[in-house]
Design an enzyme around this catalytic site. Structure first.
Site, short mmCIF file in Angstrom:
data_model
loop_
_atom_site.label_atom_id
_atom_site.label_comp_id
_atom_site.label_asym_id
_atom_site.label_seq_id
_atom_site.Cartn_x
_atom_site.Cartn_y
_atom_site.Cartn_z
N GLU A 11 7.07 -21.79 7.00
CA GLU A 11 7.52 -21.10 8.10
C GLU A 11 8.75 -21.57 8.94
OE1 GLU A 11 5.13 -21.74 12.12
OE2 GLU A 11 4.02 -20.91 10.50
N GLU A 57 0.90 -1.24 -0.07
CA GLU A 57 -0.08 0.10 0.13
C GLU A 57 0.69 1.20 0.09
OE1 GLU A 57 -2.46 -0.71 3.38
OE2 GLU A 57 -4.05 -1.47 2.05
#
Length: 298
Positions: free
Chosen positions: A110, A79
């Site tokens: 992960e 963004e």
């Protein structure tokens, strides 16, 4: 045991509650998040200033996380270019499992400490950059691998976690450890912990961009005019900051080549577009400083 893995005594009968009781409890628990962040504000501010310092010297920011933490980190990074017109390479979000992990659960990734190091090397990550490791538990191997590599290179490092005395914190220059406590579904850190991480990343990126002059007053003067909504917002920004009418603001934008900062500068100083570009360049794009510089006769 990590607090994020503890049982929340308020929700042990969650499966017996009606919808209103569940959302009420969730709302009450979410209200605790801002209070949990409050003690961490000085560290968040310190981290933001570190980012500003590295950014001004040409450094970049990389955020790394897995699962929910990684998705939030990527979202925040994505963004920034349209909002503040920064080059996409200056603030990069990395998630365990890569692009597909944004849309598909790839939680097995992960545990891979080496993959993130390879990704950072591919990005030419260096001592000039900043690494922000995002991990609710504070122990995610993917994030620990990133922080270890940053430490090895001498890069600035920040960790955001939701437990105390974490492994991530021990590897970081600045350890932001916000105590959000047990979730209403035990261990589901997409809830309060995820909310806290989103809030902290918002604080870091927004504060850094403001300090870097990407905002004038409280307006998004660095945004890209990519659609009609943003073009309309640009006109409103000019009206709010200069007192121009809508037609005058449209004309000022046209004369500036749709450069919001230059348009504001030209209106407030009666300077030329060349003056605007020169002064903004001298002040590294910081509009208020550029206006002050011009008014001093430069």
């Amino acid at each position: 045991m990590r607090k994020t893995e503890d049982t929340n005594d308020k929700s042990t009968a969650l499966d017996e509650m009606n919808a209103l009781d569940i959302v009420t409890l969730m709302n009450e628990e979410d209200h605790t998040v801002p209070r949990a962040i409050t003690p961490c504000l000085p560290l968040i501010a310190e981290a933001a200033e570190t980012i500003v310092s590295r950014f001004e010297q040409g450094g970049r920011v990389f955020t790394a996380g897995a699962g929910t933490s990684g998705r939030i980190a990527v979202l925040d990074a994505a963004e920034l270019p349209p909002t503040f017109s920064i080059d996409e390479s200056r603030w990069t979000g990395l998630i365990a499992g890569g692009y597909d992990a944004m849309w598909t659960p790839l939680e097995e990734n992960e545990d891979d400490r080496e993959k993130i190091v390879a990704e950072l090397k591919a990005q030419s990550f260096s001592k000039d950059d900043v690494l922000i490791g995002v991990t609710a538990s504070g122990s995610t191997p993917y994030v620990l691998g990133a922080l270890s590599y940053a430490k090895q290179l001498g890069a600035a490092s920040v960790s955001i976690s939701c437990n105390a005395d974490t492994e991530a914190g021990k590897l970081s220059d600045i350890a932001i450890e916000v105590q959000t406590g047990p979730e209403i579904i035990r261990g589901s850190t997409r809830l309060k912990a995820g909310t806290a991480q989103k809030m902290i990343l918002n604080m870091l990126s927004t504060t850094a961009m403001v300090r870097l002059g990407r905002v004038y007053q409280n307006e998004m003067v660095n945004m890209r005019l990519l659609n009609q909504k943003l073009a309309g917002r640009a006109v409103t920004i000019l009206m709010n900051t200069t007192g121009l009418s809508q037609d005058e603001a449209l004309q000022a934008l046209k004369e500036s080549g749709n450069d919001i900062k230059a348009a504001i500068f030209m209106v407030l100083t009666s300077g030329t577009l060349e003056d605007a570009r020169r002064c903004l360049s001298h002040e590294n794009g910081h509009l208020k400083k550029a206006i002050q510089y011009h008014r001093k006769g430069f």
